[in-house]
Design an enzyme around this catalytic site. Structure first.
Site, PDB file in Angstrom:
ATOM      1  N   LYS A 190       0.846  -1.200   0.000  1.00 43.82           N
ATOM      2  CA  LYS A 190       0.000   0.000   0.000  1.00 43.82           C
ATOM      3  C   LYS A 190       0.873   1.239   0.000  1.00 43.82           C
ATOM      4  CE  LYS A 190      -1.850   2.810   2.955  1.00 43.82           C
ATOM      5  NZ  LYS A 190      -1.849   4.078   2.219  1.00 43.82           N
ATOM      6  N   GLU A 264      10.345   0.760  10.244  1.00 45.48           N
ATOM      7  CA  GLU A 264      11.349   1.779   9.968  1.00 45.48           C
ATOM      8  C   GLU A 264      10.641   3.105  10.199  1.00 45.48           C
ATOM      9  OE1 GLU A 264      13.097   4.541   8.797  1.00 45.48           O
ATOM     10  OE2 GLU A 264      12.968   3.943   6.687  1.00 45.48           O
ATOM     11  N   CYS A 298      13.501  10.452   6.932  1.00 48.32           N
ATOM     12  CA  CYS A 298      13.465   9.896   8.293  1.00 48.32           C
ATOM     13  C   CYS A 298      14.819  10.035   8.972  1.00 48.32           C
ATOM     14  CB  CYS A 298      12.999   8.453   8.272  1.00 48.32           C
ATOM     15  SG  CYS A 298      13.913   7.443   7.107  1.00 48.32           S
ATOM     16  N   GLU A 395      10.359  15.153  15.587  1.00 50.46           N
ATOM     17  CA  GLU A 395      10.697  15.095  14.171  1.00 50.46           C
ATOM     18  C   GLU A 395       9.854  16.168  13.452  1.00 50.46           C
ATOM     19  OE1 GLU A 395       9.387  11.492  12.157  1.00 50.46           O
ATOM     20  OE2 GLU A 395      11.278  11.465  11.080  1.00 50.46           O
TER      21      GLU A 395
END
Ligand code: NDP
Length: 792
Positions: A190, A264, A298, A395
């Protein structure tokens, strides 16, 4: 404008990439796409609209995957899996190689569609995302080719559900599909709702390349569709890249189902500049660290840790460089930064930067004119940030770097590790010894020395702590799509009867029964349980042999704290760790008869079997002593000027719930690999037969094992496992016992996303050679890939 004027201001002109082919491809599909299931595209019934980040204009209608569609995709993948796995490695290698060639042949079309769909610069899609995607298929064609010789004892997992984010849509697809397919799995993938187009284009290319129907299936949709995939019972593994929040949710949802998982997740990676660094080189590093892909990376180096002596100079040079960056249309070949993926992300960046300023940071933004339409944000620097500020912890996932200063290397490591994340780190120093000393100490899955954001298919990528677990790429990543053949077909462990003493009978008067109450073993000392309760240890007939302490949450806390303090074990030499394990084996051997008769008394096994269990335990200790200095890392050779040292590091503090059976061999089989690799352990021994563990205290006390390396808490495994699973200072949990134990260990471990290793209630044959060795050592180690410059 005169030519002289051009020479004077040296400004760039426009250098637009043609989007004719990409628009024609969209038009051919009437800007509307179904899913790719069982080798063909479906007609979209429920669709949603996507937009072009750089212009805000509508781009395409995508299908929103329903439960029935997800089910159809999983069914197609299941049907294809066995024939796909049965192909020879060479045949699968040829398919992967064909996909790589297909990507190369259509590289420009993919690069342009990606730039339009995501907003990232064509320069990056053309030079990084697409070539690297092709490289993933080529590299993994190699693993398919070598599978029978490289992984003879492993089988594919089956059907894999893969969920990917929007920041590297095509690269992530390649990154996920290539290893899964190479090793005989089939996939339902997906893509992210914002950026599904290159996945659909890839499906078309795979169809043209002759990939068998059902081997890959692409189901588009939003988070709900992802959740349907996660929950589908026909999935054997979920591989997820995205936010820590969703990763945590997935961990909880699939707990106890037996599905494998790799996560991850996010990061807040340090970019450490020492005062002996090549400052101009490091400034370019920052450009690649935080302004590459608009900072939507990331592993972006978003926390600039600057040594005090050079901080001012470095920030001055950095600002000057920022003023030269260009933000604009993703299809302009001479821009540095394109558009942010969606308005909601832009709002999030703005809100976090405003919060940083409110907390006292000083804002610097490059002076530039941003395009007036679309989602654009300038390169941004926040200086004077404190480690506790939100912008130093969260983040931001945008082109925003924060700076913090430090004085000594130790302080830089403390700051670097002061984060719930542990994905990557970038270290800048001209001193090789300083850089590698710091590389060893930072808690991260990937470290770059005098470089940043380097990736390759041969080099494992993945994080620690709340950045997730598992590795993608290279040999270490291949194992994430395989399972040991020895684990296939294991039987469910019979339910354990409750431990209740029967009333004394005449037979109990033959010999004395209760001799003592064994304590717990914490920090190298025998300790009374906090609750001052004990639990019975019985013969198979229910007669009382002894009592042991009933450990509770407080005892677990004490044991974890002792294990944390024994940090030096992680830095002991492998030779030294081996010596201690040999010494334990020697001392156990000296008391073999006593241990065997204890096993017989608790389990009712005959002397021969009990002797065999002790002998196997001694041999297993020898094996792990042998492995201690032989389970080494490797050196990857990516196609760049450098190598990546894949170092095997200890995970940290690991909780171990031992199985009820094999009281001594189970304890040794689970704790020895961890100890050999430098971890510290809190073990809960066999619930019905804990005396093999409590007798073992004496062996440990005479074997030079440093205090706190192995701590033992007797008691009911379920609550003790829960205490370990929810403890924020435990890095991993191994749980062997009932299915319910595995479920709770996995679910509760989501708190700090600790790694888990559970048996789902399935029996292990502890005497079998497969109950030791590399598969267990892999669970006992983290792979840290340290990229260093090397060669010409
Ligand atoms: P998400 O984690 O929500 O999305 C990642 C993928 O998971 C997408 O395909 C998403 O679908 C899907 N998804 C969302 N919810 C679920 C669910 N409950 N079950 C299964 N799949 C689900 O990230 P966002 O796109 O929302 O970004 C939010 C933040 O996450 C960013 O600001 C950034 O901080 C971080 N992030 C980190 C990434 C990384 O590489 N580490 C990548 C992307 C984001 P859909 O796209 O339809 O929502």
């Amino acid at each position: 404008m005169s030519i002289a004027k051009y020479f004077d201001d040296m400004s760039y002109g426009l250098s637009p990439e043609s989007d004719t082919e990409a628009r024609a491809w969209l038009a051919r599909h009437d800007h509307s796409f179904g899913h790719f299931i069982a080798g063909s595209f479906t007609t979209p019934d429920h669709s949603f609209q996507t937009f072009e980040p750089a212009t805000g204009k509508p781009l395409a209608h995508l299908a929103r995957g329903t439960a029935a569609e997800v089910d159809a995709a999983v069914t197609a993948a299941r049907k294809a899996q066995s024939p796909w796995a049965k192909l020879t490695g060479h045949a699968r290698a040829r398919h992967l190689y064909a996909l790589a060639r297909m990507i190369q042949r259509h590289a420009r079309l993919i690069a342009v569609v990606e730039a339009i769909d995501n907003g990232k610069p064509i320069r990056e899609t053309r030079d990084i995302d697409v070539p690297l995607a092709a490289r993933h298929f080529t590299h993994h064609a190699g693993w398919a080719q070598l599978q029978a010789t490289a992984f003879p004892d492993h089988a594919p997992l089956g059907v894999v559900g893969q969920i990917i984010p929007w920041n590297f849509p095509f690269l992530m697809l390649a990154w996920k599909l290539a290893p899964a397919l190479a090793l005989g799995n089939t996939v339902v993938l997906k893509p992210a709702e914002y950026t599904s187009l290159t996945a659909l284009l890839f499906a078309e290319l795979a169809q043209a390349a002759g990939l068998p129907a059902g081997v890959i299936n692409i189901v588009t949709g939003e988070g709900d569709t992802g959740a349907l995939l996660v929950d589908h019972p026909g999935i054997d593994k979920i591989a997820f890249t995205g936010s820590t929040e969703v990763g945590r949710l997935i961990r909880q949802r699939i707990a106890g189902t037996g599905k494998s998982l790799t996560l991850e997740l996010g990061g807040k990676s340090p970019f450490i500049v020492f005062d002996d660094a090549d400052l101009d080189g490091a400034v370019e590093g920052v450009v690649d660290a935080i302004w590459f892909n608009q900072g939507q990376v990331c592993c972006a180096g978003s926390r600039l840790l600057l040594q005090e002596g050079i901080a001012e100079d470095f920030i001055r040079r950095l600002k000057r460089r920022m003023d030269n960056l260009r933000v604009g249309s993703p299809l302009d070949k001479s821009i540095d930064m394109g558009a942010i993926v969606a308005p909601v992300q832009l709002d999030r960046i703005r809100a976090l930067v405003a919060q940083g300023v409110a907390e006292g940071a000083t804002l610097y933004q490059a002076a530039m004119d941003l395009p007036t339409n679309g989602c654009f944000y300038p390169p941004t620097l926040l200086t004077g940030v404190q480690p506790a500020h939100i912008v130093a912890q969260e983040e931001i996932f945008g082109p925003v770097a924060v700076t913090i200063t430090f004085r000594t290397p130790d302080e830089s490591v403390q700051l670097a590790n002061h984060s719930r994340y542990g994905l990557s780190a970038s270290i800048w120093s001209e001193s090789i010894s300083l850089a590698l000393q710091v590389a060893a100490k930072v808690e991260a899955g990937v470290v770059w020395v005098n470089a940043t954001n380097l990736f390759d298919a041969a080099v494992g990528f993945g994080g620690r702590k709340e950045s997730g677990f598992g590795r993608e790429g290279g040999r270490e990543g291949a194992y994430e799509y395989l399972k040991p053949k020895a684990m296939l077909g294991r039987k469910l462990r019979p339910a354990q009867p409750p431990i209740t003493a029967r009333s004394a009978s005449i037979a109990d008067f033959v010999a004395p029964t209760i001799d003592r109450t064994a304590k717990l073993f914490i920090a190298g000392k025998q300790a009374r349980p906090d609750g001052n309760y004990s639990r019975p240890v019985l013969t198979p007939r229910g007669a009382l042999i002894a009592e042991v302490g009933e450990g509770n949450r407080k005892d677990i806390r004490n044991a974890v704290s002792a294990a944390r303090k024994a940090e030096a074990w992680a830095n002991a030499t492998a030779h030294n760790r081996a010596q201690v394990l040999y010494y334990i084996a020697e001392n156990l051997s000296a008391r073999a008869t006593e241990f065997a008769s204890r096993i017989s008394a608790m389990t009712g096994q005959g002397a021969a079997k009990a002797d065999a269990e002790v002998a196997a335990s001694i041999e297993r200790l020898f094996s792990y002593a042998a492995w201690a200095d032989k389970y080494e890392g490797s050196v990857h050779a990516p196609p760049l000027r450098g190598v990546a040292l894949a170092m095997h590091e200890p995970i940290g503090v690991v909780g171990v719930i031992c199985p009820p059976e094999a009281p001594l061999l189970g304890l040794i089989s689970l704790t020895a690999p961890l100890i050999a690799m430098g971890n510290r352990v809190v073990a809960v021994p066999s619930a019905p037969h804990p005396l093999s563990a409590t007798d073992f205290y004496g062996v440990l006390e005479t074997s030079d094992m440093p205090d706190g390396v192995l701590n033992i808490v007797t008691g009911d495994p379920q609550p003790l496992a829960e205490a370990l699973a929810t403890h924020a200072d435990v890095d991993a949990l191994w749980a062997f016992g009932s299915e319910a134990l595995s479920e709770s260990a996995e679910r509760l471990s989501a708190s700090n996303l600790k790694r888990t290793f559970v048996d789902h209630g399935r029996l292990t044959d502890w005497h079998h050679p497969s109950a030791e060795g590399a598969d267990w050592l892999r669970h006992a180690t983290e792979v840290k890939n340290i990229w260093i410059p090397y060669g010409v």
